[in-house]
Design an enzyme around this catalytic site. Structure first.
Site, PDB file in Angstrom:
ATOM      1  N   LYS A   9     -11.152   4.718   7.941  1.00 45.59           N
ATOM      2  CA  LYS A   9     -11.122   5.187   6.549  1.00 45.59           C
ATOM      3  C   LYS A   9     -12.505   5.026   5.941  1.00 45.59           C
ATOM      4  O   LYS A   9     -13.337   4.233   6.381  1.00 45.59           O
ATOM      5  CB  LYS A   9     -10.081   4.432   5.719  1.00 45.59           C
ATOM      6  N   ASP A 147      -5.228  -4.043   3.513  1.00 42.77           N
ATOM      7  CA  ASP A 147      -5.413  -2.607   3.753  1.00 42.77           C
ATOM      8  C   ASP A 147      -4.378  -2.007   4.695  1.00 42.77           C
ATOM      9  O   ASP A 147      -4.321  -0.791   4.857  1.00 42.77           O
ATOM     10  CB  ASP A 147      -6.809  -2.335   4.337  1.00 42.77           C
TER      11      ASP A 147
END
Length: 300
Positions: A9, A147
């Protein structure tokens, strides 16, 4: 054998609001999944044990950090081990696993590689079950890492809290390139230099970047409009500590990137571009001037 692609990401903007009473930091960001990352495969074992076989494709300067928590180091420190043990507390009947991991996402780069791997393991264990993406599974993911819940989802998300509060959003598809330096920036050091005060009751304004102009730019792919709006709070420390990163950012803009930023707490930078032709040109320029960096083109 079940194989899952484990996406990296990038952060579009990262605002650290304050330090909470539990010593975590409240933050706002946009997380974007990109089409580059690790590959991870799972094979059932009947003895309830977990084993890792890894193929380390990291750049030379990044290999050691991963080796320390691979099967060649202390695997019990790896987030995959933590995720497996956390899942077993929820359901003790899980079989063991042989895990084969092709590792490309560097540790300490702000790309979420460990969290992405952990999410893949959780996804595999609960694949097709009635618990898949349930509140219980999200709670397991949060315990493993802030996350991890993001990587259980399909697309991009606006992220708040300590990273566990997710609001999916869509935007134009685009192209970019990732630049991975041969060094890492310890997350602890990045947070120390923010000097965000401890606040039990925060009364300040939340991040309000999602104004109409910003939303329009995201939907239209007008990445240059994001300059000065989406900023990473950790970037100033990185640029002051590593002057070559400041030069790198200038070069990426000069070569034609529409928007350039550091991702996470560093040390990786990325540039968003308009079109594959300019992407290819900037990859060539970057490879020539920064030969010790890994240059990765991507789409999102």
């Amino acid at each position: 054998m079940h194989t899952i692609f484990s996406h990296a990401k990038i952060n579009l903007g990262l605002k650290v609001l304050y330090k909470r009473a539990d010593n975590y930091h409240e933050l706002n960001s946009l997380f974007l999944k990109i089409d580059w990352g690790d590959e991870i495969s799972f094979q059932r074992r009947d003895d309830g044990q977990i084993y890792l076989i890894s193929h380390n494709e990291l750049p030379e300067g990044k290999k050691q950090l991963f080796e320390e928590v691979s099967e060649r180091g202390d695997f019990t420190r790896n987030i995959l081990y933590k995720a497996f043990q956390e899942c077993k507390t929820f359901h003790s009947g899980f079989p063991g696993l042989d895990i084969s991991l092709t590792k490309r996402i560097p540790p300490g780069g702000g790309l979420g590689g460990g969290s992405s791997n952990a999410a893949a393991l959780i996804q595999h264990l609960f694949w097709g079950s009635k618990y898949e993406l349930s509140d219980q599974i999200q709670e397991i993911a949060r315990k493993v890492g802030a996350d991890v819940p993001f990587f259980l989802g399909e697309g991009h998300a606006k992220v708040s809290g300590i990273g566990e509060k997710l609001d999916p959003f869509s935007m134009a598809r685009g192209n970019g390139l990732l630049l991975i330096p041969p060094f890492s920036i310890p997350t602890k050091d990045s947070y120390l230099h923010l000097k965000k005060p401890l606040q039990k009751n925060y009364t300040g304004k939340q991040w309000s970047f999602l104004t109409t102009p910003c939303l329009d730019a995201l939907q239209a792919g007008e990445w240059e409009m994001l300059q000065g709006i989406l900023e990473n709070d950790f970037e100033l420390y990185a640029l002051q500590t590593y002057p070559e990163l400041e030069q790198l950012k200038r070069d990426l803009y000069n070569w034609g990137c529409s928007y350039v930023s550091m991702t996470g707490s560093g040390s990786c930078f990325y540039g968003l571009v308009k079109g594959l032709e300019i992407q290819s040109e900037i990859v060539e320029n970057s490879s020539r001037k920064y030969p010790s960096y890994s240059i990765v083109p991507f789409t999102f």
